[in-house]
Design a protein around this motif. Structure first.
Motif, PDB file in Angstrom:
ATOM      1  N   VAL A   1      -4.616  10.960   0.976  1.00 20.38           N
ATOM      2  CA  VAL A   1      -5.273  12.097   1.626  1.00 20.38           C
ATOM      3  C   VAL A   1      -4.964  12.108   3.110  1.00 20.38           C
ATOM      4  CG1 VAL A   1      -7.503  13.162   2.156  1.00 20.38           C
ATOM      5  CG2 VAL A   1      -7.108  12.142  -0.099  1.00 20.38           C
ATOM      6  N   LEU A   2      -4.975  10.940   3.745  1.00 17.45           N
ATOM      7  CA  LEU A   2      -4.701  10.860   5.177  1.00 17.45           C
ATOM      8  C   LEU A   2      -3.284  11.330   5.492  1.00 17.45           C
ATOM      9  CD1 LEU A   2      -5.569   9.945   8.019  1.00 17.45           C
ATOM     10  CD2 LEU A   2      -4.712   7.661   7.452  1.00 17.45           C
ATOM     11  N   GLY A   3      -2.327  10.942   4.666  1.00 18.97           N
ATOM     12  CA  GLY A   3      -0.948  11.368   4.904  1.00 18.97           C
ATOM     13  C   GLY A   3      -0.703  12.814   4.533  1.00 18.97           C
TER      14      GLY A   3
ATOM     15  N   LEU B   1       0.830  -1.213   0.000  1.00 20.75           N
ATOM     16  CA  LEU B   1       0.000   0.000   0.000  1.00 20.75           C
ATOM     17  C   LEU B   1       0.860   1.256   0.000  1.00 20.75           C
ATOM     18  CD1 LEU B   1      -2.882  -0.890   2.506  1.00 20.75           C
ATOM     19  CD2 LEU B   1      -2.905  -0.997   0.002  1.00 20.75           C
ATOM     20  N   ALA B   2       1.968   1.218   0.741  1.00 19.50           N
ATOM     21  CA  ALA B   2       2.878   2.366   0.761  1.00 19.50           C
ATOM     22  C   ALA B   2       3.492   2.583  -0.617  1.00 19.50           C
ATOM     23  CB  ALA B   2       3.977   2.141   1.802  1.00 19.50           C
ATOM     24  N   LEU B   3       3.798   1.494  -1.319  1.00 17.78           N
ATOM     25  CA  LEU B   3       4.348   1.599  -2.670  1.00 17.78           C
ATOM     26  C   LEU B   3       3.341   2.255  -3.612  1.00 17.78           C
ATOM     27  CD1 LEU B   3       6.845   0.740  -4.421  1.00 17.78           C
ATOM     28  CD2 LEU B   3       5.550  -1.322  -4.983  1.00 17.78           C
ATOM     29  N   LEU B   4       2.075   1.847  -3.522  1.00 18.56           N
ATOM     30  CA  LEU B   4       1.031   2.446  -4.358  1.00 18.56           C
ATOM     31  C   LEU B   4       0.854   3.930  -4.036  1.00 18.56           C
ATOM     32  CD1 LEU B   4      -1.663  -0.399  -4.243  1.00 18.56           C
ATOM     33  CD2 LEU B   4      -0.472   0.417  -6.280  1.00 18.56           C
ATOM     34  N   SER B   5       0.823   4.253  -2.752  1.00 19.36           N
ATOM     35  CA  SER B   5       0.631   5.655  -2.374  1.00 19.36           C
ATOM     36  C   SER B   5       1.825   6.509  -2.774  1.00 19.36           C
ATOM     37  CB  SER B   5       0.383   5.768  -0.865  1.00 19.36           C
ATOM     38  OG  SER B   5       1.540   5.433  -0.124  1.00 19.36           O
TER      39      SER B   5
ATOM     40  N   THR C   1      -5.974   3.346  -1.601  1.00 17.54           N
ATOM     41  CA  THR C   1      -4.757   4.087  -1.943  1.00 17.54           C
ATOM     42  C   THR C   1      -5.015   5.589  -1.910  1.00 17.54           C
ATOM     43  OG1 THR C   1      -3.991   2.266  -3.355  1.00 17.54           O
ATOM     44  CG2 THR C   1      -2.967   4.415  -3.688  1.00 17.54           C
ATOM     45  N   PHE C   2      -6.150   6.000  -2.449  1.00 18.07           N
ATOM     46  CA  PHE C   2      -6.488   7.426  -2.449  1.00 18.07           C
ATOM     47  C   PHE C   2      -6.684   7.925  -1.013  1.00 18.07           C
ATOM     48  CE2 PHE C   2      -9.640  10.891  -2.772  1.00 18.07           C
ATOM     49  CZ  PHE C   2      -8.896  11.774  -3.538  1.00 18.07           C
TER      50      PHE C   2
END
Length: 289
Positions: A233-235, A23-27, A228-229
């Motif tokens: 946004v959260l980060g 998930l981190a890679l996608l984000s 991912t979206f």
């Protein structure tokens, strides 16, 4: 009984961390594109879907060595990312944000329809029988562990590229102050192209890791696109460190929620956490006001 419960909880946390790597890679890819080009690709997960299909056909059907199939998938999705920017994004860069969202949203449905016409809605998988690892009465998926390790290597490579190369410095500079960097002679178009290709390449790498764990079908992007979206946004949109942190927070919440109830409730809890944080910090965990 308490000892067994603690083991199950620890197992859920570790599995959440492992899932968070992908998930981190996608984000990272989506945040990189937004930070530089200032456009959110709603269709980003559909690029992942085409990468997964590439892996399936090459490695699963035509018996191409999996490493060569992965290189081909990453290359194909990287080119797709570049084409998305050149053909869809570049002509509307000066238009209102809603037009950009509609354009990439329309591309999302177009890519789903193309995949459905070409390969039907049948679920397909590589058919690899990867082992389950046992450690101290806890069980972990080898595929998820491998994906976590490769995702970290991929993110480290991107970090080194952004911090040790001229074009990487230009990418970081434009993401901070686009107008000034253009006045200093930076080729804005070239930076956009490189960013789109890297973003596509990260989507391709994520596809290679996800196809080891999940079936591929034309709507598989629905499983990863929204989360991912939300992570981005959260980060804090455009904040790569924030996206990295948010990916692990949400993945752990999802995993722990799945321990106590259904996995779907884990996603519900993650979404509730997202809403609460947005009320407290609308700019995201590490975003700027």
């Amino acid at each position: 009984m308490d000892e067994i419960f603690d083991i199950f909880l620890l197992e859920a946390i570790v599995n959440g961390i492992l899932f968070g790597g992908v998930l981190a890679l996608l984000s990272l890819g989506l945040n990189l594109i937004f930070g530089v080009v200032d456009v959110v690709w709603i269709c980003y997960a559909e690029l992942v879907m085409f990468g997964m299909y590439t892996m399936y056909w090459l490695a699963g059907v035509y018996d191409v060595p999996i490493l060569l199939a992965a290189i081909a998938a990453i290359g194909l999705v990287s080119v797709m990312g570049l084409l998305v920017h050149v053909l869809i994004i570049a002509p509307i860069l000066g238009s209102p944000p809603i037009n950009q969202l509609l354009a990439t949203g329309g591309l999302l449905f177009f890519l789903q329809s193309v995949a459905t016409l070409m390969w039907s809605i049948e679920f397909r998988n590589l058919g690899l029988k990867l082992p389950i690892l046992e450690f101290n009465e806890m069980y972990f998926s080898y595929a998820r562990l491998l994906a976590f390790g490769v995702a970290l290597v991929g993110m480290a490579a991107v970090y080194l590229f952004l911090t040790r190369t001229y074009i990487g410095a230009a990418i970081r500079a434009i993401s901070q102050d686009r107008e000034v960097m253009v006045l200093m002679g930076v080729d804005e178009k070239k930076v956009y192209w490189v960013t789109a290709a890297i973003g596509g390449g990260l989507a391709g790498l994520a596809a290679c890791l996800l196809v080891l764990q999940y079936d591929v079908h034309p709507f598989v992007g629905i499983s990863f696109g929204p989360i991912t979206f939300i992570i981005c946004v959260l980060g804090g949109l455009g904040n790569m460190l924030g996206g990295f942190l948010a990916a692990f927070i949400l993945s752990i919440i999802i995993s722990i929620g799945g321990l106590y109830s259904e996995t779907e409730w884990g996603y519900v809890l993650a979404f509730v956490f997202f809403i609460i944080v947005m009320f407290i910090r609308p700019q995201g965990l590490l975003g700027k006001k």
